[in-house]
Design a protein around this motif. Sequence first.
Motif, PDB file in Angstrom:
ATOM      1  N   PRO A   1       0.842  -1.213   0.061  1.00  0.00           N
ATOM      2  CA  PRO A   1      -0.004   0.141   0.038  1.00  0.00           C
ATOM      3  C   PRO A   1       0.948   1.245  -0.016  1.00  0.00           C
ATOM      4  CG  PRO A   1      -0.925  -1.619   1.600  1.00  0.00           C
ATOM      5  CD  PRO A   1       0.366  -2.148   1.263  1.00  0.00           C
ATOM      6  N   ALA A   2       2.142   1.081   0.724  1.00  0.00           N
ATOM      7  CA  ALA A   2       2.918   2.445   0.780  1.00  0.00           C
ATOM      8  C   ALA A   2       3.550   2.659  -0.688  1.00  0.00           C
ATOM      9  CB  ALA A   2       3.784   2.362   1.836  1.00  0.00           C
ATOM     10  N   ALA A   3       3.647   1.794  -1.295  1.00  0.00           N
ATOM     11  CA  ALA A   3       4.420   1.834  -2.632  1.00  0.00           C
ATOM     12  C   ALA A   3       3.406   2.154  -3.972  1.00  0.00           C
ATOM     13  CB  ALA A   3       5.044   0.428  -2.878  1.00  0.00           C
ATOM     14  N   ILE A   4       2.147   1.737  -3.637  1.00  0.00           N
ATOM     15  CA  ILE A   4       1.116   2.227  -4.727  1.00  0.00           C
ATOM     16  C   ILE A   4       0.856   3.527  -4.505  1.00  0.00           C
ATOM     17  CG2 ILE A   4      -0.892   1.246  -3.722  1.00  0.00           C
ATOM     18  CD1 ILE A   4      -1.886   0.763  -6.409  1.00  0.00           C
ATOM     19  N   SER A   5       0.769   3.801  -3.302  1.00  0.00           N
ATOM     20  CA  SER A   5       0.261   5.296  -2.941  1.00  0.00           C
ATOM     21  C   SER A   5       1.437   6.414  -3.272  1.00  0.00           C
ATOM     22  CB  SER A   5       0.269   5.415  -1.282  1.00  0.00           C
ATOM     23  OG  SER A   5      -0.854   4.597  -0.792  1.00  0.00           O
ATOM     24  N   PHE A   6       2.739   6.093  -3.043  1.00  0.00           N
ATOM     25  CA  PHE A   6       3.748   6.991  -3.390  1.00  0.00           C
ATOM     26  C   PHE A   6       3.879   7.046  -4.995  1.00  0.00           C
ATOM     27  CE2 PHE A   6       8.169   7.512  -4.638  1.00  0.00           C
ATOM     28  CZ  PHE A   6       8.569   8.874  -4.234  1.00  0.00           C
ATOM     29  N   TYR A   7       3.816   5.808  -5.669  1.00  0.00           N
ATOM     30  CA  TYR A   7       4.031   6.002  -7.103  1.00  0.00           C
ATOM     31  C   TYR A   7       2.867   6.727  -7.828  1.00  0.00           C
ATOM     32  CZ  TYR A   7       7.694   2.236  -7.028  1.00  0.00           C
ATOM     33  OH  TYR A   7       9.251   1.671  -6.706  1.00  0.00           O
ATOM     34  N   ARG A   8       1.723   6.381  -7.389  1.00  0.00           N
ATOM     35  CA  ARG A   8       0.397   7.110  -7.795  1.00  0.00           C
ATOM     36  C   ARG A   8       0.611   8.600  -7.899  1.00  0.00           C
ATOM     37  NH1 ARG A   8      -5.852   7.025  -5.555  1.00  0.00           N
ATOM     38  NH2 ARG A   8      -6.346   8.604  -6.980  1.00  0.00           N
ATOM     39  N   TRP A   9       0.877   9.078  -6.944  1.00  0.00           N
ATOM     40  CA  TRP A   9       1.067  10.637  -6.664  1.00  0.00           C
ATOM     41  C   TRP A   9       2.293  11.296  -7.320  1.00  0.00           C
ATOM     42  CZ3 TRP A   9      -3.146  12.627  -6.612  1.00  0.00           C
ATOM     43  CH2 TRP A   9      -4.430  12.154  -5.835  1.00  0.00           C
ATOM     44  N   LEU A  10       3.525  10.482  -7.174  1.00  0.00           N
ATOM     45  CA  LEU A  10       4.537  10.907  -7.862  1.00  0.00           C
ATOM     46  C   LEU A  10       4.307  10.833  -9.339  1.00  0.00           C
ATOM     47  CD1 LEU A  10       7.752  11.561  -8.154  1.00  0.00           C
ATOM     48  CD2 LEU A  10       8.066   8.767  -8.275  1.00  0.00           C
ATOM     49  N   LEU A  11       3.565   9.772 -10.256  1.00  0.00           N
ATOM     50  CA  LEU A  11       3.442   9.689 -11.507  1.00  0.00           C
ATOM     51  C   LEU A  11       2.540  10.979 -11.927  1.00  0.00           C
ATOM     52  CD1 LEU A  11       3.346   8.496 -14.301  1.00  0.00           C
ATOM     53  CD2 LEU A  11       1.461   7.190 -13.688  1.00  0.00           C
ATOM     54  N   ALA A  12       1.639  11.411 -10.974  1.00  0.00           N
ATOM     55  CA  ALA A  12       0.563  12.468 -11.471  1.00  0.00           C
ATOM     56  C   ALA A  12       1.415  13.750 -11.264  1.00  0.00           C
ATOM     57  CB  ALA A  12      -0.510  12.508 -10.206  1.00  0.00           C
TER      58      ALA A  12
ATOM     59  N   GLY B   1      -2.916  18.358   1.239  1.00  0.00           N
ATOM     60  CA  GLY B   1      -2.307  17.000   0.857  1.00  0.00           C
ATOM     61  C   GLY B   1      -2.142  15.902   1.697  1.00  0.00           C
ATOM     62  N   LEU B   2      -2.267  16.209   2.856  1.00  0.00           N
ATOM     63  CA  LEU B   2      -2.159  15.066   3.976  1.00  0.00           C
ATOM     64  C   LEU B   2      -3.752  14.462   3.716  1.00  0.00           C
ATOM     65  CD1 LEU B   2      -0.929  13.547   6.304  1.00  0.00           C
ATOM     66  CD2 LEU B   2      -1.864  15.353   7.961  1.00  0.00           C
ATOM     67  N   LEU B   3      -4.379  15.128   3.964  1.00  0.00           N
ATOM     68  CA  LEU B   3      -5.946  14.623   3.971  1.00  0.00           C
ATOM     69  C   LEU B   3      -6.219  14.223   2.739  1.00  0.00           C
ATOM     70  CD1 LEU B   3      -7.931  17.448   6.003  1.00  0.00           C
ATOM     71  CD2 LEU B   3      -7.202  15.446   6.680  1.00  0.00           C
ATOM     72  N   GLY B   4      -6.181  14.658   1.632  1.00  0.00           N
ATOM     73  CA  GLY B   4      -6.596  14.196   0.289  1.00  0.00           C
ATOM     74  C   GLY B   4      -5.933  13.272  -0.410  1.00  0.00           C
ATOM     75  N   MET B   5      -4.374  13.563  -0.277  1.00  0.00           N
ATOM     76  CA  MET B   5      -3.587  12.752  -1.180  1.00  0.00           C
ATOM     77  C   MET B   5      -2.977  11.603  -0.315  1.00  0.00           C
ATOM     78  SD  MET B   5      -4.094  15.617  -2.480  1.00  0.00           S
ATOM     79  CE  MET B   5      -4.738  16.253  -4.036  1.00  0.00           C
ATOM     80  N   VAL B   6      -2.729  11.712   0.927  1.00  0.00           N
ATOM     81  CA  VAL B   6      -2.020  10.873   1.800  1.00  0.00           C
ATOM     82  C   VAL B   6      -2.937   9.788   2.373  1.00  0.00           C
ATOM     83  CG1 VAL B   6      -0.239  10.245   3.615  1.00  0.00           C
ATOM     84  CG2 VAL B   6       0.010  12.267   1.697  1.00  0.00           C
ATOM     85  N   LEU B   7      -3.997  10.391   3.293  1.00  0.00           N
ATOM     86  CA  LEU B   7      -4.562   9.528   4.230  1.00  0.00           C
ATOM     87  C   LEU B   7      -5.739   9.027   3.471  1.00  0.00           C
ATOM     88  CD1 LEU B   7      -5.079  11.733   7.463  1.00  0.00           C
ATOM     89  CD2 LEU B   7      -3.624   9.943   7.066  1.00  0.00           C
TER      90      LEU B   7
ATOM     91  N   PHE C   1       2.954  17.948  -1.826  1.00  0.00           N
ATOM     92  CA  PHE C   1       3.251  17.804  -0.281  1.00  0.00           C
ATOM     93  C   PHE C   1       2.880  16.290  -0.225  1.00  0.00           C
ATOM     94  CE2 PHE C   1       2.761  22.409   0.537  1.00  0.00           C
ATOM     95  CZ  PHE C   1       3.965  22.918   0.996  1.00  0.00           C
ATOM     96  N   GLY C   2       1.852  15.734  -0.867  1.00  0.00           N
ATOM     97  CA  GLY C   2       1.521  14.526  -0.572  1.00  0.00           C
ATOM     98  C   GLY C   2       2.696  13.413  -0.853  1.00  0.00           C
ATOM     99  N   VAL C   3       3.437  13.489  -2.099  1.00  0.00           N
ATOM    100  CA  VAL C   3       4.368  12.813  -2.243  1.00  0.00           C
ATOM    101  C   VAL C   3       5.718  13.083  -1.361  1.00  0.00           C
ATOM    102  CG1 VAL C   3       6.487  12.541  -3.979  1.00  0.00           C
ATOM    103  CG2 VAL C   3       4.125  13.103  -4.874  1.00  0.00           C
ATOM    104  N   VAL C   4       5.846  14.214  -0.859  1.00  0.00           N
ATOM    105  CA  VAL C   4       6.732  14.231   0.164  1.00  0.00           C
ATOM    106  C   VAL C   4       6.284  13.639   1.591  1.00  0.00           C
ATOM    107  CG1 VAL C   4       8.092  16.094   1.705  1.00  0.00           C
ATOM    108  CG2 VAL C   4       7.746  16.612  -0.634  1.00  0.00           C
ATOM    109  N   LEU C   5       5.216  13.714   2.028  1.00  0.00           N
ATOM    110  CA  LEU C   5       4.693  12.972   3.280  1.00  0.00           C
ATOM    111  C   LEU C   5       4.591  11.570   2.995  1.00  0.00           C
ATOM    112  CD1 LEU C   5       1.776  15.431   4.066  1.00  0.00           C
ATOM    113  CD2 LEU C   5       3.842  14.940   5.266  1.00  0.00           C
ATOM    114  N   LEU C   6       4.451  11.028   1.636  1.00  0.00           N
ATOM    115  CA  LEU C   6       4.512   9.570   1.257  1.00  0.00           C
ATOM    116  C   LEU C   6       5.864   8.744   1.324  1.00  0.00           C
ATOM    117  CD1 LEU C   6       1.563   9.592  -1.085  1.00  0.00           C
ATOM    118  CD2 LEU C   6       1.398   8.365   0.961  1.00  0.00           C
TER     119      LEU C   6
END
Length: 296
Positions: A29-40, A70-76, A188-193
């Motif tokens: 889960p941590a990997a797909i979350s990070f890859y998803r937003w990094l790609l975007a 970013g924390l609420l919408g892109m991370v959590l 910010f989401g990418v940084v937090l992830l």
Amino acid sequence: MNLLFPLIAVLIWSVNTIVSKLSADAIDPAAISFYRWLLALLVLTPFCLPGVWRHRRTIKGHLGQLLLLGLLGMVLYQSLAYYAAHSVSAVMMGILGATIPLLTILLSLLVLRLAPTRGILLGGILSFIGLVWLVSGGNPAQLLAQRPGNGEVMMLAASTSYALYGVLTKRWAIPLPTWQSLYVQIFFGVVLLLPGFLLAPEVALTQQNLPLVLFAGLFASIVAPFLWILGVQRLGASTTSIFMNVVPVFTALIAVLFLHEQLHSYHWIGGGITLTGVILAQRLKTPLRQPAIRES
């Protein structure tokens, strides 16, 4: 034609719920979350970065707010959904995710001081009953003997996170163009992830999980929001928001057809009651208290 914009958007988000479920067996889960937003972030950079630079002073004045969004919408929100997918069916994820409009209204009562309505009261009660029926598998007494599963709790927490994201976005009304604001939030989401990604035991991209990452990063994170924004611009926010109620229906159909999940009676009953409550909260706007009429 304009109706197709939000309709295709919710269809993409429904498919993304299936992608989240498939990812449970394919990638951390941590990997797909990070890859998803990094790609975007990488795809949006050529289009958004020049405008972000022009508005850097405005962004600097709202860094804390953009970071929290970013924390609420892109991370959590999506991270919790990915973790929930390990123990919750796609059908259940779709129904629990459909509570976001109701949760948004309930949080608006506290944060935006929204006036309570009969729809909020009745809708809240009905949705609560529906959720109890769903989470208990049609046996509410079971909840007295054991607590809800971690997956259901995480999915409801994810929905609450996104609802709060929507409420704070409206309250703060950060003076930035939509896509530039989203770009900074994604950054910010990418940084937090990143810390979770670096600590994940297995983050390799494979033939099995790469299509999931591409769909989540391109279609669910860029194409669907783009179509949704077009829908809001051409149909209005109220009309467009109604289409969110179709997400659990699309999700259930896709889950049954492609994941071969079973629809049980408690899904129909609990889901129906929950969605009825959501629709009532959205549409029935009669105030609980009528304003007093002053006599002249």
